[in-house]
Design an enzyme around this catalytic site. Sequence first.
Site, PDB file in Angstrom:
ATOM      1  N   PHE A 139      26.100  31.197  70.275  1.00 44.17           N
ATOM      2  CA  PHE A 139      25.403  31.749  71.445  1.00 44.17           C
ATOM      3  C   PHE A 139      25.744  33.233  71.689  1.00 44.17           C
ATOM      4  O   PHE A 139      24.902  34.134  71.523  1.00 44.17           O
ATOM      5  CB  PHE A 139      25.770  30.885  72.661  1.00 44.17           C
ATOM      6  CG  PHE A 139      25.449  31.462  74.004  1.00 44.17           C
ATOM      7  CD1 PHE A 139      24.236  32.108  74.239  1.00 44.17           C
ATOM      8  CD2 PHE A 139      26.366  31.344  75.056  1.00 44.17           C
ATOM      9  CE1 PHE A 139      23.947  32.633  75.503  1.00 44.17           C
ATOM     10  CE2 PHE A 139      26.077  31.858  76.313  1.00 44.17           C
ATOM     11  CZ  PHE A 139      24.870  32.518  76.532  1.00 44.17           C
TER      12      PHE A 139
ATOM     13  N   THR B  73      38.435  33.947  77.329  1.00 48.06           N
ATOM     14  CA  THR B  73      37.718  33.336  78.450  1.00 48.06           C
ATOM     15  C   THR B  73      38.562  33.370  79.726  1.00 48.06           C
ATOM     16  O   THR B  73      39.796  33.357  79.660  1.00 48.06           O
ATOM     17  CB  THR B  73      37.369  31.867  78.099  1.00 48.06           C
ATOM     18  OG1 THR B  73      37.039  31.157  79.293  1.00 48.06           O
ATOM     19  CG2 THR B  73      38.545  31.145  77.457  1.00 48.06           C
ATOM     20  N   ASP B  74      37.889  33.346  80.865  1.00 51.84           N
ATOM     21  CA  ASP B  74      38.608  33.271  82.144  1.00 51.84           C
ATOM     22  C   ASP B  74      39.315  31.919  82.306  1.00 51.84           C
ATOM     23  O   ASP B  74      40.180  31.761  83.175  1.00 51.84           O
ATOM     24  CB  ASP B  74      37.669  33.527  83.333  1.00 51.84           C
ATOM     25  CG  ASP B  74      36.505  32.546  83.435  1.00 51.84           C
ATOM     26  OD1 ASP B  74      36.366  31.670  82.555  1.00 51.84           O
ATOM     27  OD2 ASP B  74      35.721  32.661  84.400  1.00 51.84           O
ATOM     28  N   GLU B  75      38.943  30.939  81.453  1.00 50.54           N
ATOM     29  CA  GLU B  75      39.542  29.604  81.599  1.00 50.54           C
ATOM     30  C   GLU B  75      41.036  29.612  81.292  1.00 50.54           C
ATOM     31  O   GLU B  75      41.753  28.676  81.657  1.00 50.54           O
ATOM     32  CB  GLU B  75      38.794  28.580  80.737  1.00 50.54           C
ATOM     33  CG  GLU B  75      37.331  28.528  81.127  1.00 50.54           C
ATOM     34  CD  GLU B  75      36.561  27.333  80.581  1.00 50.54           C
ATOM     35  OE1 GLU B  75      37.160  26.287  80.326  1.00 50.54           O
ATOM     36  OE2 GLU B  75      35.329  27.479  80.437  1.00 50.54           O
TER      37      GLU B  75
ATOM     38  N   TYR C   6      40.731  22.921  75.364  1.00 48.38           N
ATOM     39  CA  TYR C   6      40.002  24.160  75.025  1.00 48.38           C
ATOM     40  C   TYR C   6      40.731  25.380  75.558  1.00 48.38           C
ATOM     41  O   TYR C   6      41.031  26.326  74.824  1.00 48.38           O
ATOM     42  CB  TYR C   6      38.575  24.101  75.588  1.00 48.38           C
ATOM     43  CG  TYR C   6      37.873  25.452  75.611  1.00 48.38           C
ATOM     44  CD1 TYR C   6      37.524  26.090  74.425  1.00 48.38           C
ATOM     45  CD2 TYR C   6      37.580  26.089  76.819  1.00 48.38           C
ATOM     46  CE1 TYR C   6      36.895  27.339  74.441  1.00 48.38           C
ATOM     47  CE2 TYR C   6      36.949  27.327  76.848  1.00 48.38           C
ATOM     48  CZ  TYR C   6      36.605  27.943  75.653  1.00 48.38           C
ATOM     49  OH  TYR C   6      35.996  29.178  75.668  1.00 48.38           O
TER      50      TYR C   6
ATOM     51  N   LYS D  78      42.562  28.620  73.618  1.00 50.73           N
ATOM     52  CA  LYS D  78      42.172  30.022  73.817  1.00 50.73           C
ATOM     53  C   LYS D  78      43.371  30.849  74.301  1.00 50.73           C
ATOM     54  O   LYS D  78      43.585  31.973  73.856  1.00 50.73           O
ATOM     55  CB  LYS D  78      41.013  30.130  74.812  1.00 50.73           C
ATOM     56  CG  LYS D  78      39.707  29.512  74.336  1.00 50.73           C
ATOM     57  CD  LYS D  78      39.126  30.185  73.098  1.00 50.73           C
ATOM     58  CE  LYS D  78      38.611  31.574  73.368  1.00 50.73           C
ATOM     59  NZ  LYS D  78      37.975  32.156  72.139  1.00 50.73           N
TER      60      LYS D  78
HETATM   61  P1  NAD Z   1      29.302  28.674  70.452  1.00 53.52           P
HETATM   62  O1  NAD Z   1      29.937  27.336  70.403  1.00 53.52           O
HETATM   63  O2  NAD Z   1      27.880  28.800  70.884  1.00 53.52           O
HETATM   64  O3  NAD Z   1      29.409  29.363  69.022  1.00 53.52           O
HETATM   65  C1  NAD Z   1      30.576  29.318  68.239  1.00 53.52           C
HETATM   66  C2  NAD Z   1      30.219  29.831  66.850  1.00 53.52           C
HETATM   67  O4  NAD Z   1      31.437  29.839  66.075  1.00 53.52           O
HETATM   68  C3  NAD Z   1      29.217  28.943  66.093  1.00 53.52           C
HETATM   69  O5  NAD Z   1      28.279  29.752  65.419  1.00 53.52           O
HETATM   70  C4  NAD Z   1      30.093  28.198  65.091  1.00 53.52           C
HETATM   71  O6  NAD Z   1      29.403  27.848  63.891  1.00 53.52           O
HETATM   72  C5  NAD Z   1      31.183  29.224  64.820  1.00 53.52           C
HETATM   73  N1  NAD Z   1      32.433  28.610  64.338  1.00 53.52           N
HETATM   74  C6  NAD Z   1      33.064  27.525  64.886  1.00 53.52           C
HETATM   75  N2  NAD Z   1      34.161  27.250  64.162  1.00 53.52           N
HETATM   76  C7  NAD Z   1      34.236  28.188  63.169  1.00 53.52           C
HETATM   77  C8  NAD Z   1      35.150  28.440  62.117  1.00 53.52           C
HETATM   78  N3  NAD Z   1      36.223  27.657  61.931  1.00 53.52           N
HETATM   79  N4  NAD Z   1      34.921  29.491  61.306  1.00 53.52           N
HETATM   80  C9  NAD Z   1      33.835  30.283  61.475  1.00 53.52           C
HETATM   81  N5  NAD Z   1      32.913  30.074  62.441  1.00 53.52           N
HETATM   82  C10 NAD Z   1      33.118  29.041  63.287  1.00 53.52           C
HETATM   83  O7  NAD Z   1      30.271  29.541  71.370  1.00 53.52           O
HETATM   84  P2  NAD Z   1      29.911  30.697  72.425  1.00 53.52           P
HETATM   85  O8  NAD Z   1      29.586  30.088  73.722  1.00 53.52           O
HETATM   86  O9  NAD Z   1      28.982  31.668  71.793  1.00 53.52           O
HETATM   87  O10 NAD Z   1      31.356  31.366  72.587  1.00 53.52           O
HETATM   88  C11 NAD Z   1      31.757  32.429  71.717  1.00 53.52           C
HETATM   89  C12 NAD Z   1      33.151  32.871  72.111  1.00 53.52           C
HETATM   90  O11 NAD Z   1      33.154  33.323  73.456  1.00 53.52           O
HETATM   91  C13 NAD Z   1      34.199  31.763  72.049  1.00 53.52           C
HETATM   92  O12 NAD Z   1      35.380  32.307  71.536  1.00 53.52           O
HETATM   93  C14 NAD Z   1      34.376  31.338  73.494  1.00 53.52           C
HETATM   94  O13 NAD Z   1      35.688  30.855  73.704  1.00 53.52           O
HETATM   95  C15 NAD Z   1      34.146  32.645  74.199  1.00 53.52           C
HETATM   96  N6  NAD Z   1      33.616  32.548  75.589  1.00 53.52           N
HETATM   97  C16 NAD Z   1      32.500  31.812  75.845  1.00 53.52           C
HETATM   98  C17 NAD Z   1      31.985  31.772  77.138  1.00 53.52           C
HETATM   99  C18 NAD Z   1      30.723  30.998  77.457  1.00 53.52           C
HETATM  100  O14 NAD Z   1      30.334  30.948  78.632  1.00 53.52           O
HETATM  101  N7  NAD Z   1      30.016  30.434  76.490  1.00 53.52           N
HETATM  102  C19 NAD Z   1      32.619  32.484  78.161  1.00 53.52           C
HETATM  103  C20 NAD Z   1      33.765  33.232  77.861  1.00 53.52           C
HETATM  104  C21 NAD Z   1      34.240  33.258  76.559  1.00 53.52           C
HETATM  105  P1  TYD Z   2      29.996  24.094  80.866  1.00 55.16           P
HETATM  106  O1  TYD Z   2      28.651  24.706  80.650  1.00 55.16           O
HETATM  107  O2  TYD Z   2      30.467  23.020  79.952  1.00 55.16           O
HETATM  108  O3  TYD Z   2      31.038  25.321  80.915  1.00 55.16           O
HETATM  109  P2  TYD Z   2      32.616  25.322  81.332  1.00 55.16           P
HETATM  110  O4  TYD Z   2      33.117  23.958  81.383  1.00 55.16           O
HETATM  111  O5  TYD Z   2      33.214  26.100  80.200  1.00 55.16           O
HETATM  112  O6  TYD Z   2      32.665  26.043  82.637  1.00 55.16           O
HETATM  113  O7  TYD Z   2      30.052  23.519  82.349  1.00 55.16           O
HETATM  114  C1  TYD Z   2      29.827  24.340  83.469  1.00 55.16           C
HETATM  115  C2  TYD Z   2      30.053  23.490  84.706  1.00 55.16           C
HETATM  116  O8  TYD Z   2      29.037  22.488  84.777  1.00 55.16           O
HETATM  117  C3  TYD Z   2      31.370  22.741  84.703  1.00 55.16           C
HETATM  118  O9  TYD Z   2      31.871  22.715  86.029  1.00 55.16           O
HETATM  119  C4  TYD Z   2      31.004  21.337  84.263  1.00 55.16           C
HETATM  120  C5  TYD Z   2      29.610  21.171  84.794  1.00 55.16           C
HETATM  121  N1  TYD Z   2      28.688  20.287  84.007  1.00 55.16           N
HETATM  122  C6  TYD Z   2      27.993  19.266  84.632  1.00 55.16           C
HETATM  123  O10 TYD Z   2      28.105  19.049  85.852  1.00 55.16           O
HETATM  124  N2  TYD Z   2      27.165  18.488  83.873  1.00 55.16           N
HETATM  125  C7  TYD Z   2      27.007  18.679  82.530  1.00 55.16           C
HETATM  126  O11 TYD Z   2      26.247  17.907  81.891  1.00 55.16           O
HETATM  127  C8  TYD Z   2      27.714  19.753  81.906  1.00 55.16           C
HETATM  128  C9  TYD Z   2      27.573  20.014  80.446  1.00 55.16           C
HETATM  129  C10 TYD Z   2      28.554  20.535  82.692  1.00 55.16           C
END
Ligand code: NAD
Ligand code: TYD
Length: 346
Positions: free
Chosen positions: A11, A125-127, A153, A157
């Site tokens: 993503f 991540t903020d988590e 998770y 991180k």
């Molecule tokens: P995502 O799950 O959509 O994508 C992860 C990507 O990493 C995928 O393309 C997957 O194929 C690849 N991948 C997984 N394991 C791998 C490996 N061993 N080697 C090479 N590639 C691998 O994740 P995302 O939501 O795009 O998140 C990207 C980064 O941002 C992560 O590090 C996540 O912790 C961080 N992040 C995400 C969010 C969010 O809201 N989604 C917020 C803050 C930080």
């Molecule tokens: P998520 O998108 O999994 O992100 P994160 O857990 O990393 O914040 O979830 C966002 C919020 O939505 C979290 O409080 C969990 C909640 N949630 C639901 O209530 N229902 C769902 O089906 C999912 C996937 C998440």
Amino acid sequence: MKIIVTGGAGFIGSNFVYYELAKHPEDEIICLDALTYAGNLETLADAEKNPQFTFVKGDIANRQAVYRLFERVKPDGVVNFAAESHVDRSIENPEIFLQTNVIGTSVLLDACRKYGIQRYHQVSTDEVYGDLPLDRPDLFFTEDTPLHTSSPYSVSKASADLLVQAYHRTYKLPVTISRCSNNYGPYHFPEKLIPLMIINALSDKKLPVYGDGKNVRDWLYVEDHCAAIDLIIRKGREGEVYNIGGHNERANIDVVKTILHELGKPESLIEHATDRKGHDRRYAIDPTKIHNELGWLPQTKFEDGIKKTVKWYLEHQDWWKHIISGAYQEYYHDMYSKKNVLEYAK
Ligand code: NAD
Ligand code: TYD
């Protein structure tokens, strides 16, 4: 610059690939991605038409493959997005989170030491800060907030972040770390809250809201995150952590109602599901440091971003229908039957 972007088929990584190709057309982007369930080459179809872009399939935890790539490419920078990223999956099966997020990061750091780079950037991540209480809206995560993780998770991180900081202190590796709040926007994998709710609502399936739905997340449009990382890798100070967030706090239930409203669907589709184990209550970022040091400010308000996102999912049904037609169904069935969502098999 020649930049290795790991996890670029996911993503945020894919959004970053497109952001960089447009903003710095002189740069070369090499995407390293293992194409796990979350990686999708269809997402990168347009990037692959650009001669400045190369895709390499590989696992960041595979030391030999990573070293071979570094030797061949000689990158100036690495931006590490590759990760297992879904909290619910980490609760079911923590091990792969340690393997990819911790061991994978350590392999990348070793490769950077061995071959030399100008900048290694860790996308975190903020988590890692744990959660905040709902009744203290005056509290925010700053870069000095102690790490206090909740899920496997967030543990993985935070562990990776500590390793990155150790490589800076011990080996003087030129690193930066960003800790961002929840992202939303195009190419968001359907298992996460916002795309899951859009896709379920479009199919008139139940919308499974965990617990009381009052958990708060601080939503940032993905392009704003990409802009922040772009600034940090070029202008951020080595060894520093930067929090990224746009003061867009919303309770989950309100996010879900907004999506239903945008799609003209009834609130009766909402179904309260069994709560996530250890569910973090509230995340909220204080982005003062990145604003003061690098001039970053988010450009997209939640009200506009959610409209754009709903429109994107309406206009890109092939993209998500391909994803949910395969193993995703099995995942959904397993995950949501455990959460007592009756409609999961519909
Ligand atoms: P995502 O799950 O959509 O994508 C992860 C990507 O990493 C995928 O393309 C997957 O194929 C690849 N991948 C997984 N394991 C791998 C490996 N061993 N080697 C090479 N590639 C691998 O994740 P995302 O939501 O795009 O998140 C990207 C980064 O941002 C992560 O590090 C996540 O912790 C961080 N992040 C995400 C969010 C969010 O809201 N989604 C917020 C803050 C930080
Ligand atoms: P998520 O998108 O999994 O992100 P994160 O857990 O990393 O914040 O979830 C966002 C919020 O939505 C979290 O409080 C969990 C909640 N949630 C639901 O209530 N229902 C769902 O089906 C999912 C996937 C998440």
